[in-house]
Design a protein around this motif. Structure first.
Motif, PDB file in Angstrom:
ATOM      1  N   GLY A 121       8.060  -2.941  -0.038  1.00 32.05           N
ATOM      2  CA  GLY A 121       6.642  -1.889   0.824  1.00 32.05           C
ATOM      3  C   GLY A 121       5.348  -2.777   0.469  1.00 32.05           C
ATOM      4  O   GLY A 121       5.038  -3.458  -0.499  1.00 32.05           O
ATOM      5  N   VAL A 122       4.373  -2.564   1.623  1.00 29.85           N
ATOM      6  CA  VAL A 122       3.044  -3.258   1.888  1.00 29.85           C
ATOM      7  C   VAL A 122       1.720  -2.052   2.492  1.00 29.85           C
ATOM      8  O   VAL A 122       1.829  -0.796   3.352  1.00 29.85           O
ATOM      9  CB  VAL A 122       2.916  -4.126   3.058  1.00 29.85           C
ATOM     10  N   PHE A 123       0.704  -2.542   1.216  1.00 29.95           N
ATOM     11  CA  PHE A 123      -0.716  -1.126   1.374  1.00 29.95           C
ATOM     12  C   PHE A 123      -0.922  -1.198   3.361  1.00 29.95           C
ATOM     13  O   PHE A 123      -0.698  -2.277   4.040  1.00 29.95           O
ATOM     14  CB  PHE A 123      -1.330  -1.699   0.807  1.00 29.95           C
ATOM     15  N   PRO A 124      -1.190   0.118   3.815  1.00 21.60           N
ATOM     16  CA  PRO A 124      -1.441  -0.806   5.335  1.00 21.60           C
ATOM     17  C   PRO A 124      -2.200  -1.264   5.280  1.00 21.60           C
ATOM     18  O   PRO A 124      -2.492  -1.544   6.615  1.00 21.60           O
ATOM     19  CB  PRO A 124      -1.572   0.880   5.842  1.00 21.60           C
ATOM     20  N   GLU A 125      -3.442  -1.423   4.447  1.00 20.34           N
ATOM     21  CA  GLU A 125      -4.618  -1.777   4.408  1.00 20.34           C
ATOM     22  C   GLU A 125      -4.607  -3.602   4.167  1.00 20.34           C
ATOM     23  O   GLU A 125      -4.921  -4.359   5.010  1.00 20.34           O
ATOM     24  CB  GLU A 125      -5.590  -1.957   3.550  1.00 20.34           C
ATOM     25  N   ASN A 126      -3.283  -4.018   4.421  1.00 20.39           N
ATOM     26  CA  ASN A 126      -2.751  -5.510   3.440  1.00 20.39           C
ATOM     27  C   ASN A 126      -2.119  -5.575   5.465  1.00 20.39           C
ATOM     28  O   ASN A 126      -1.062  -6.132   5.371  1.00 20.39           O
ATOM     29  CB  ASN A 126      -1.372  -5.868   2.590  1.00 20.39           C
ATOM     30  N   THR A 127      -3.298  -5.758   5.900  1.00 20.06           N
ATOM     31  CA  THR A 127      -2.407  -6.462   7.575  1.00 20.06           C
ATOM     32  C   THR A 127      -1.948  -7.635   7.651  1.00 20.06           C
ATOM     33  O   THR A 127      -1.148  -7.889   8.113  1.00 20.06           O
ATOM     34  CB  THR A 127      -3.840  -5.765   8.531  1.00 20.06           C
ATOM     35  N   GLY A 128      -2.493  -8.577   6.805  1.00 23.02           N
ATOM     36  CA  GLY A 128      -2.326  -9.945   6.638  1.00 23.02           C
ATOM     37  C   GLY A 128      -0.872  -9.937   6.566  1.00 23.02           C
ATOM     38  O   GLY A 128      -0.211 -10.727   7.005  1.00 23.02           O
ATOM     39  N   SER A 129      -0.684  -8.897   5.915  1.00 22.75           N
ATOM     40  CA  SER A 129       1.205  -9.355   5.390  1.00 22.75           C
ATOM     41  C   SER A 129       1.971  -8.360   6.226  1.00 22.75           C
ATOM     42  O   SER A 129       2.413  -9.292   6.344  1.00 22.75           O
ATOM     43  CB  SER A 129       1.152  -8.530   3.709  1.00 22.75           C
ATOM     44  N   LEU A 130       1.265  -7.745   6.846  1.00 23.14           N
ATOM     45  CA  LEU A 130       1.955  -7.058   7.705  1.00 23.14           C
ATOM     46  C   LEU A 130       2.722  -7.665   8.904  1.00 23.14           C
ATOM     47  O   LEU A 130       3.047  -7.874   9.632  1.00 23.14           O
ATOM     48  CB  LEU A 130       1.607  -4.984   8.223  1.00 23.14           C
ATOM     49  N   SER A 131       1.291  -8.117   9.542  1.00 26.40           N
ATOM     50  CA  SER A 131       1.313  -9.241  10.348  1.00 26.40           C
ATOM     51  C   SER A 131       2.577 -10.373  10.474  1.00 26.40           C
ATOM     52  O   SER A 131       3.116 -10.629  11.053  1.00 26.40           O
ATOM     53  CB  SER A 131      -0.135 -10.063  10.911  1.00 26.40           C
ATOM     54  N   LEU A 132       2.276 -11.295   9.092  1.00 24.31           N
ATOM     55  CA  LEU A 132       3.090 -11.698   8.432  1.00 24.31           C
ATOM     56  C   LEU A 132       4.675 -11.897   8.535  1.00 24.31           C
ATOM     57  O   LEU A 132       5.751 -12.004   9.204  1.00 24.31           O
ATOM     58  CB  LEU A 132       2.668 -12.757   7.313  1.00 24.31           C
ATOM     59  N   HIS A 133       4.769 -10.534   8.406  1.00 22.10           N
ATOM     60  CA  HIS A 133       6.091  -9.934   8.048  1.00 22.10           C
ATOM     61  C   HIS A 133       6.870  -9.268   9.650  1.00 22.10           C
ATOM     62  O   HIS A 133       7.979  -9.643   9.929  1.00 22.10           O
ATOM     63  CB  HIS A 133       6.491  -9.043   7.079  1.00 22.10           C
ATOM     64  N   ARG A 134       5.915  -8.781  10.237  1.00 25.44           N
ATOM     65  CA  ARG A 134       6.600  -9.125  11.969  1.00 25.44           C
ATOM     66  C   ARG A 134       6.715  -9.658  12.688  1.00 25.44           C
ATOM     67  O   ARG A 134       8.459 -10.137  13.009  1.00 25.44           O
ATOM     68  CB  ARG A 134       5.293  -8.190  12.611  1.00 25.44           C
ATOM     69  N   ARG A 135       6.280 -11.477  12.208  1.00 26.98           N
ATOM     70  CA  ARG A 135       6.503 -12.486  12.870  1.00 26.98           C
ATOM     71  C   ARG A 135       7.818 -13.168  12.659  1.00 26.98           C
ATOM     72  O   ARG A 135       8.275 -13.797  13.081  1.00 26.98           O
ATOM     73  CB  ARG A 135       4.599 -14.011  12.290  1.00 26.98           C
ATOM     74  N   MET A 136       8.180 -12.341  11.056  1.00 28.44           N
ATOM     75  CA  MET A 136       8.771 -12.930  10.488  1.00 28.44           C
ATOM     76  C   MET A 136      10.348 -12.498  10.668  1.00 28.44           C
ATOM     77  O   MET A 136      11.466 -12.180  10.012  1.00 28.44           O
ATOM     78  CB  MET A 136       8.751 -13.570   8.844  1.00 28.44           C
ATOM     79  N   GLY A 137      10.367 -10.982  11.792  1.00 26.42           N
ATOM     80  CA  GLY A 137      11.309 -10.677  11.841  1.00 26.42           C
ATOM     81  C   GLY A 137      11.687  -8.915  11.211  1.00 26.42           C
ATOM     82  O   GLY A 137      13.046  -8.264  10.946  1.00 26.42           O
ATOM     83  N   PHE A 138      10.470  -8.940  10.564  1.00 21.95           N
ATOM     84  CA  PHE A 138      10.849  -7.393   9.717  1.00 21.95           C
ATOM     85  C   PHE A 138       9.976  -5.771  10.905  1.00 21.95           C
ATOM     86  O   PHE A 138       9.702  -6.671  11.459  1.00 21.95           O
ATOM     87  CB  PHE A 138      10.001  -7.130   8.365  1.00 21.95           C
ATOM     88  N   ARG A 139      11.179  -5.426  10.237  1.00 19.73           N
ATOM     89  CA  ARG A 139      10.334  -4.059  10.950  1.00 19.73           C
ATOM     90  C   ARG A 139      10.016  -3.293  10.085  1.00 19.73           C
ATOM     91  O   ARG A 139      10.058  -3.484   8.411  1.00 19.73           O
ATOM     92  CB  ARG A 139      11.437  -3.573  12.159  1.00 19.73           C
ATOM     93  N   VAL A 140       8.771  -1.980  10.689  1.00 15.29           N
ATOM     94  CA  VAL A 140       8.618  -1.373   9.663  1.00 15.29           C
ATOM     95  C   VAL A 140       9.103   0.184   9.946  1.00 15.29           C
ATOM     96  O   VAL A 140       9.768   0.804  10.690  1.00 15.29           O
ATOM     97  CB  VAL A 140       7.523  -0.225  10.373  1.00 15.29           C
ATOM     98  N   VAL A 141       9.978   1.062   8.729  1.00 10.11           N
ATOM     99  CA  VAL A 141      10.869   1.472   8.559  1.00 10.11           C
ATOM    100  C   VAL A 141       9.696   3.335   8.956  1.00 10.11           C
ATOM    101  O   VAL A 141      10.801   4.095   9.341  1.00 10.11           O
ATOM    102  CB  VAL A 141      11.354   1.243   7.622  1.00 10.11           C
TER     103      VAL A 141
END
Length: 168
Positions: A121-141
């Motif tokens: 779970g990532v706070f939506p304000e943590n855009t750097g983490s969300l971007s990193l995870h997206r690049r690494m194959g994670f998806r938003v549920v």
């Protein structure tokens, strides 16, 4: 802090405890990493993180640049292949590929262990983490709205996951 080309990954051990917990506290203090308000003791941290899925990134001098670790999401046998992870990078080492290096190591270690889902779970304000995870194959549920309070304010959490293509 040094560049990614000088990063060395090793298994997290007690010799890394002070730096791991310091980096954790730095993330906590920024206010967009976790609902926690203080880093736990090493004893608690060590007891709760899965031993085969704890990685640290070290610079050329041996200083910890960041860490990744996982915990089981449940003790129910049907969730044996699902873990929740954390990845923290020292503020001075961000943007240098340390987070991607740590996540790659975590993905490899979990797949070798037969784990099919890594979530967080990532706070939506943590855009750097969300971007990193997206690049690494994670998806938003999805987004869990107003799921918890931090310092008196309601916070949303974006639930992310990565499903293994190697583990069936």
């Amino acid at each position: 802090m040094t560049a990614t080309s000088e990063v060395r990954l090793v298994a997290m051990g007690p010799e890394h405890a002070d730096e791991v917990l310091r980096i954790y506290q730095l993330g906590i203090d920024e206010g967009n990493a976790t609902f926690e308000t203080t880093a736990p003791s090493w004893e608690h941290f060590d007891a709760t993180k899965l031993s085969g899925h704890r990685h640290v990134a070290l610079d050329a001098s041996g200083a910890v640049l960041g860490w990744a670790a996982a915990v089981p999401v449940s003790d129910r046998c049907v969730y044996a292949g699902v873990v929740e992870h954390s990845v923290y990078v020292h503020p001075d080492a961000r943007g240098q590929g340390v987070g991607a290096t740590l996540l790659d190591a975590l993905i490899k270690s979990t797949e070798l262990a037969g784990i099919w889902t890594i979530q967080s779970g990532v706070f939506p304000e943590n855009t750097g983490s969300l971007s990193l995870h997206r690049r690494m194959g994670f998806r938003v549920v999805g987004t869990r709205e107003r799921i918890g309070r931090l310092h008196g304010a309601w916070r949303d959490v974006v639930l992310i996951e990565r499903r293994s293509h190697a583990v069936a």
